[in-house]
Scaffold this active site. Sequence first.
Site, PDB file in Angstrom:
ATOM      1  CB  CYS A 143       7.944   9.193   1.928  1.00 41.76           C
ATOM      2  SG  CYS A 143       8.610   7.912   0.844  1.00 41.76           S
ATOM      3  CG  ASN A 184      12.940   7.331  -2.310  1.00 44.81           C
ATOM      4  OD1 ASN A 184      14.008   7.233  -2.908  1.00 44.81           O
ATOM      5  ND2 ASN A 184      11.939   8.009  -2.822  1.00 44.81           N
ATOM      6  CB  CYS A 234       5.031   3.551  -0.496  1.00 51.43           C
ATOM      7  SG  CYS A 234       5.325   1.829  -0.055  1.00 51.43           S
ATOM      8  NE  ARG A 235       4.423   7.639   2.912  1.00 47.44           N
ATOM      9  CZ  ARG A 235       4.706   8.035   4.135  1.00 47.44           C
ATOM     10  NH1 ARG A 235       3.833   8.794   4.778  1.00 47.44           N
ATOM     11  NH2 ARG A 235       5.828   7.687   4.712  1.00 47.44           N
ATOM     12  CB  SER A 236       8.776  10.310  -1.752  1.00 40.89           C
ATOM     13  OG  SER A 236       9.672   9.259  -1.533  1.00 40.89           O
ATOM     14  CG  ASP A 281       4.006   4.487   4.895  1.00 33.50           C
ATOM     15  OD1 ASP A 281       3.892   3.938   3.781  1.00 33.50           O
ATOM     16  OD2 ASP A 281       5.089   4.642   5.476  1.00 33.50           O
TER      17      ASP A 281
HETATM   18  P1  4NP Z   1       7.151   5.047   2.221  1.00 37.20           P
HETATM   19  O1  4NP Z   1       6.650   3.707   2.950  1.00 37.20           O
HETATM   20  O2  4NP Z   1       7.770   5.915   3.280  1.00 37.20           O
HETATM   21  O3  4NP Z   1       5.898   5.670   1.667  1.00 37.20           O
HETATM   22  O4  4NP Z   1       8.110   4.613   1.146  1.00 37.20           O
HETATM   23  C1  4NP Z   1       7.509   2.873   3.678  1.00 37.20           C
HETATM   24  C2  4NP Z   1       8.280   1.941   3.022  1.00 37.20           C
HETATM   25  C3  4NP Z   1       9.090   1.087   3.746  1.00 37.20           C
HETATM   26  C4  4NP Z   1       9.144   1.188   5.127  1.00 37.20           C
HETATM   27  C5  4NP Z   1       8.370   2.137   5.781  1.00 37.20           C
HETATM   28  C6  4NP Z   1       7.555   2.976   5.054  1.00 37.20           C
HETATM   29  N1  4NP Z   1       9.950   0.308   5.878  1.00 37.20           N
HETATM   30  O5  4NP Z   1       9.923   0.366   7.124  1.00 37.20           O
HETATM   31  O6  4NP Z   1      10.685  -0.511   5.292  1.00 37.20           O
END
Ligand code: 4NP
Length: 160
Positions: free
Chosen positions: A8, A11, A13-15, A129
């Site tokens: 994702c 790294n 939340c989702r993955s 997300d």
């Molecule tokens: P993820 O979500 O891709 O599902 O882990 C996010 C976590 C952090 C950020 C963006 C998306 N960020 O911009 O810090």
Amino acid sequence: MIQVLFVCLGNICRSPMAEAVFRHQVNKAGLDAVIAIDSAGTGDWHIGHPPHQGTRDILDQYQINHKGLIAREVKSDDFVQYTYIIAMDQSNVTNLASFAPALVEGEKRAAIHKLLDFAPDRTDKNVPDPYYTGNFQKVYEMVEESCERLLAFIVEKENL
Ligand code: 4NP
């Protein structure tokens, strides 16, 4: 060994949620010895961090182990090491391209899929997300359903 990498953006939340859920399912299926699992992000902001509190809470709620998960960035070697790279949304697929190593003739490359390609009933193939939406429950349900189908796909494809 079949190697599966969930990808994702951050790294956190989702993955990592998909990694933990898929590992749980692989374990239940008795396939830990043949399927190795990891996750990574295309962004570098959270390298070394544990999953987001929302991801940890939802995994705790469903009694899915998330101990030891630490964010890392995608690296070019992942394309050679992994059998499958499973992206959470189309932007992850696009971002992955910038990490791909130069093609070496005859070298095997990871097959890249979106997780929701394994959820035929869903028309939107992007996992929203929860870092922005806050809806970790909805993401959990999508991840749980599609990881089950991903496992069935791999079992059939790899003759496990
Ligand atoms: P993820 O979500 O891709 O599902 O882990 C996010 C976590 C952090 C950020 C963006 C998306 N960020 O911009 O810090």
